[in-house]
Write an enzyme that holds these catalytic residues in place. Structure first.
Site, PDB file in Angstrom:
ATOM      1  N   ASP A   1     -32.761   6.492 -13.480  1.00 19.79           N
ATOM      2  CA  ASP A   1     -31.462   7.150 -13.321  1.00 19.79           C
ATOM      3  C   ASP A   1     -31.339   7.567 -11.861  1.00 19.79           C
ATOM      4  O   ASP A   1     -31.606   8.709 -11.476  1.00 19.79           O
ATOM      5  CB  ASP A   1     -31.368   8.353 -14.247  1.00 19.79           C
ATOM      6  N   ALA A   2     -30.937   6.593 -11.039  1.00 19.46           N
ATOM      7  CA  ALA A   2     -30.941   6.762  -9.591  1.00 19.46           C
ATOM      8  C   ALA A   2     -29.541   6.889  -9.000  1.00 19.46           C
ATOM      9  O   ALA A   2     -29.364   7.448  -7.921  1.00 19.46           O
ATOM     10  CB  ALA A   2     -31.653   5.567  -8.940  1.00 19.46           C
ATOM     11  N   LYS A   3     -28.551   6.325  -9.687  1.00 20.89           N
ATOM     12  CA  LYS A   3     -27.151   6.364  -9.257  1.00 20.89           C
ATOM     13  C   LYS A   3     -27.004   5.895  -7.809  1.00 20.89           C
ATOM     14  O   LYS A   3     -26.305   6.517  -7.006  1.00 20.89           O
ATOM     15  CB  LYS A   3     -26.558   7.757  -9.460  1.00 20.89           C
ATOM     16  N   ARG A   4     -27.637   4.797  -7.485  1.00 21.41           N
ATOM     17  CA  ARG A   4     -27.541   4.234  -6.149  1.00 21.41           C
ATOM     18  C   ARG A   4     -26.244   3.444  -5.988  1.00 21.41           C
ATOM     19  O   ARG A   4     -25.670   2.962  -6.962  1.00 21.41           O
ATOM     20  CB  ARG A   4     -28.736   3.328  -5.846  1.00 21.41           C
TER      21      ARG A   4
END
Length: 276
Positions: free
Chosen positions: A94-97
């Site tokens: 869950d990095a939301k890059r």
């Protein structure tokens, strides 16, 4: 892992539960703080307690990045432990890059080669070159933010495009769905927006959806299933705090197992109601 294999895991476990490893050093049981790697020891115990009831784990990278190098080490050990001990689990970064192409290539290399995640969450608002580098990896998934559960999601996601009358999140979904396939692209749709899952399903009837917001954020699992489940389930429903912090004493792992089992039992009923 492709969509059929993920569905087979859901059928085998009678669960579409994703456990969020939002492991906060200030909230984990105090007795773990004397160990060499408290975050890893906490994660290991949570995973061992819940693996029977979950099909996926989702470390939220902010909780690891906030600890600097030590946090990255804990994260790497956690992913490696799950991969070696529970190889059927679907592991999400869950990095939301979301960045330009050459930067996205490095992010993809980091998460898929360096850490061996199965999937990574991505913000698509800079366009296709933020996502396509991730789609080059066979068997890996891009999970695109579409309709999120936070309070200010409406600031942009629900605005209407004057050119076609569609909401911004609808444009995001219909455009990005052309970049990949149902075997490598998934969408984040918050459980607190459960009534809108039907609209999302009109746009992407066959894609998997990652649905956060059940549990501490107040989303309804039955409503999510009612509006979002398809003929292959098509859902990974995430619960973080309600499971991993069900208890903060030395009995935390047993409490997490109980909380996960209760969610799994409800999911089993919902799957049966759908004939799955």
């Amino acid at each position: 892992m492709n969509a059929q294999q993920l569905f087979e895991q859901i059928q085998a476990k009678r669960s579409f539960l994703c456990v969020g490893l939002d492991s906060d050093i200030t909230k984990i049981p105090q007795h773990l703080l004397s160990t060499e790697d408290p975050i890893f020891e906490f994660n290991k115990a949570i995973v061992d307690a819940t693996a029977e009831y979950a099909v996926s784990y989702k470390p939220n990278l902010a909780f690891y990045e906030s600890l600097g190098v030590a946090g990255w080490i804990s994260l790497h050990k956690t992913v490696r432990y799950i991969r070696e001990r529970y190889p059927s689990q679907f592991i999400i970064a869950d990095a939301k890059r979301g960045d330009i192409g050459n930067t996205s290539e490095m992010y993809a290399k980091a998460f898929f080669e360096g850490f061996d995640f199965d999937a990574v969450t991505l913000a698509p608002y800079m366009g296709s070159d933020t996502v396509t580098p991730f789609l080059k990896y066979e068997g890996k998934w891009s999970i695109i933010l579409a309709l999120t559960s936070n309070k200010s999601a409406a600031d942009f996601q629900l605005l209407e495009d004057a050119a076609n009358g569609k909401k911004i999140y609808e444009d995001v979904i219909t455009t990005s769905a052309q970049w990949g396939t149902t075997d490598n692209t998934m969408y984040v749709v918050g459980a607190t927006k459960a009534e809108m899952l039907g609209d999302v399903r009109q746009l992407i009837p066959n894609h998997f959806l990652l649905v956060p917001g059940v549990g501490a954020q107040g989303g309804s699992l039955s409503e999510v299933a009612k509006h979002g489940m398809n003929s292959q389930c098509g859902l990974l429903v995430n619960s973080s705090r309600a499971i991993i912090y069900a208890d903060t004493t030395e009995n935390f792992a047993a409490a997490a197992a109980k909380a996960a089992r209760e969610v799994r039992d409800e999911m089993d009923i919902l799957l049966k109601e759908k004939g799955l």
